[in-house]
Scaffold this motif. Sequence first.
Motif, short mmCIF file in Angstrom:
data_model
loop_
_atom_site.label_atom_id
_atom_site.label_comp_id
_atom_site.label_asym_id
_atom_site.label_seq_id
_atom_site.Cartn_x
_atom_site.Cartn_y
_atom_site.Cartn_z
N MET A 39 7.35 -5.13 3.69
CA MET A 39 6.80 -4.04 4.50
C MET A 39 7.78 -3.56 5.57
N ARG A 40 8.71 -4.44 5.95
CA ARG A 40 9.70 -4.04 6.98
C ARG A 40 10.64 -2.94 6.47
N ILE A 41 10.75 -2.82 5.14
CA ILE A 41 11.53 -1.71 4.56
C ILE A 41 10.88 -0.39 4.97
N HIS A 42 9.55 -0.36 4.92
CA HIS A 42 8.82 0.87 5.24
C HIS A 42 8.67 1.07 6.75
N THR A 43 8.46 -0.01 7.47
CA THR A 43 8.23 0.11 8.92
C THR A 43 9.53 0.13 9.71
N ARG A 44 10.64 -0.31 9.05
CA ARG A 44 11.98 -0.40 9.67
C ARG A 44 12.01 -1.44 10.79
N GLU A 45 11.04 -2.31 10.79
CA GLU A 45 11.00 -3.39 11.79
C GLU A 45 12.12 -4.39 11.49
N LEU B 84 24.06 -8.56 19.02
CA LEU B 84 22.77 -7.86 19.10
C LEU B 84 22.41 -7.04 17.86
N SER B 85 23.07 -7.32 16.72
CA SER B 85 22.65 -6.70 15.45
C SER B 85 21.25 -7.20 15.10
N GLU B 86 20.50 -6.34 14.41
CA GLU B 86 19.12 -6.71 14.07
C GLU B 86 18.94 -6.76 12.55
N PHE B 87 18.02 -7.65 12.11
CA PHE B 87 17.82 -7.87 10.67
C PHE B 87 16.34 -8.01 10.33
N THR B 88 16.03 -7.67 9.08
CA THR B 88 14.62 -7.73 8.64
C THR B 88 14.18 -9.15 8.32
N THR B 89 15.10 -10.02 7.89
CA THR B 89 14.71 -11.39 7.54
C THR B 89 15.61 -12.40 8.23
N LYS B 90 15.12 -13.61 8.34
CA LYS B 90 15.87 -14.72 8.94
C LYS B 90 17.11 -15.04 8.09
N GLY B 91 16.96 -14.91 6.74
CA GLY B 91 18.07 -15.18 5.82
C GLY B 91 19.25 -14.24 6.06
N TYR B 92 18.97 -12.95 6.28
CA TYR B 92 20.02 -11.97 6.55
C TYR B 92 20.73 -12.27 7.87
N LEU B 93 19.97 -12.71 8.87
CA LEU B 93 20.56 -13.07 10.16
C LEU B 93 21.49 -14.27 9.99
N ARG B 94 21.03 -15.25 9.18
CA ARG B 94 21.82 -16.46 8.96
C ARG B 94 23.17 -16.11 8.31
N LYS B 95 23.13 -15.24 7.30
CA LYS B 95 24.38 -14.81 6.63
C LYS B 95 25.30 -14.08 7.61
N GLY C 247 0.80 -1.22 0.00
CA GLY C 247 0.00 0.00 0.00
C GLY C 247 0.83 1.27 0.00
N VAL C 248 2.14 1.14 0.23
CA VAL C 248 3.01 2.32 0.29
C VAL C 248 3.63 2.60 -1.07
N CYS C 249 4.33 1.61 -1.66
CA CYS C 249 5.04 1.85 -2.92
C CYS C 249 4.48 1.06 -4.10
N MET C 250 3.36 0.36 -3.86
CA MET C 250 2.65 -0.38 -4.92
C MET C 250 3.43 -1.56 -5.49
N SER C 251 4.51 -1.99 -4.82
CA SER C 251 5.20 -3.20 -5.26
C SER C 251 4.25 -4.38 -5.13
N GLU C 252 4.38 -5.37 -6.02
CA GLU C 252 3.48 -6.52 -6.02
C GLU C 252 4.26 -7.80 -5.76
#
Length: 323
Positions: free
Chosen positions: A281-287, A296-307, A265-270
Amino acid sequence: MRIHTGEKPYKCDVCMSEFTVKGTLNRHMRIHTGEKPYKCGVCMSEFTQKGNFRIHMRIHTGEKPYKCDVCVSEFTTKESLRNHMRIHTGEKSYKCDVCMSEFKTKESLRNHMRIHTGEKSYKCDVCMSKFTVKGKLNRHMRIHTGEKPYKCDVCMSQFTWKEYLRIHMRIHTGEKPYKCGVCMSEFITKGNLKEHMKVHTGEKPHKCGVCKSEFTRREHLTNHMRTHTGEKPYKCDICMSKFAEKGHLRRHMRKHTGEKPYKCGVCMSEFTINGNLRKHMRIHTREKPYKCGVCLSEFTTKGYLRKHMRIHTGEKPHNVMYV
């Protein structure tokens, strides 16, 4: 004169009923003999009395000689008109002697009485199920005949019963009348709400007999069992890929159709699947819900944390030899 004197000289030898004229006795005897001399040439239904046959034929001819003076509704029988008129008058002539409920028609009272007597007069010849009223037997028979008389005008889906169509229409209207009192989630059916409540209660009544995994819903257990059996009953007709779950096949088909039903609903990506939209949506919410337990670094996805964890573990997943 027998009307005035009450004399009934003709008696049935079977049930001792008495009649004023011989013709009425003759017609009555057909109840005991099973004789049905009047046959419908259209649907082959048979009748003991000419009057019933005549009324039946109106089903085929569409004739409705009895008209309501209030709303101009039309009826095939005088009795049907009389019953209908009670809608306008509010009259309820028939009362249950057990619970004092009142009914507009004799038939309604008769059907109601079976609640108290437990009588189930109507039996299914296929599975022997029994029913209190003929209407319920007729509905039940659609299970065996496969008849689906109720059609959705939007997507042309067909349904066995009217209430199934009513529930289905909520998909198109967006109506969700059942709300969870804990998290305010809304659902189309009461059953869906009941299943959802297990998320909050922690109840998992469906257990796997192989690995003891537990599930809130039976269909989740059915899908899980395929991990043990290897069964993949859902096949893609285009590339012949097979899937254990119907939902997986549905998602896979979007690769072929190019359909992307989930829109930001923000950038119309499908996106083809809801999970990818949620991550996006975490790109927009920064969650950043995934946290490294070391730094204690934080990541948007489990894949990024794994790397990221490879920094701490020293793991090098892609070993390249140089000569």
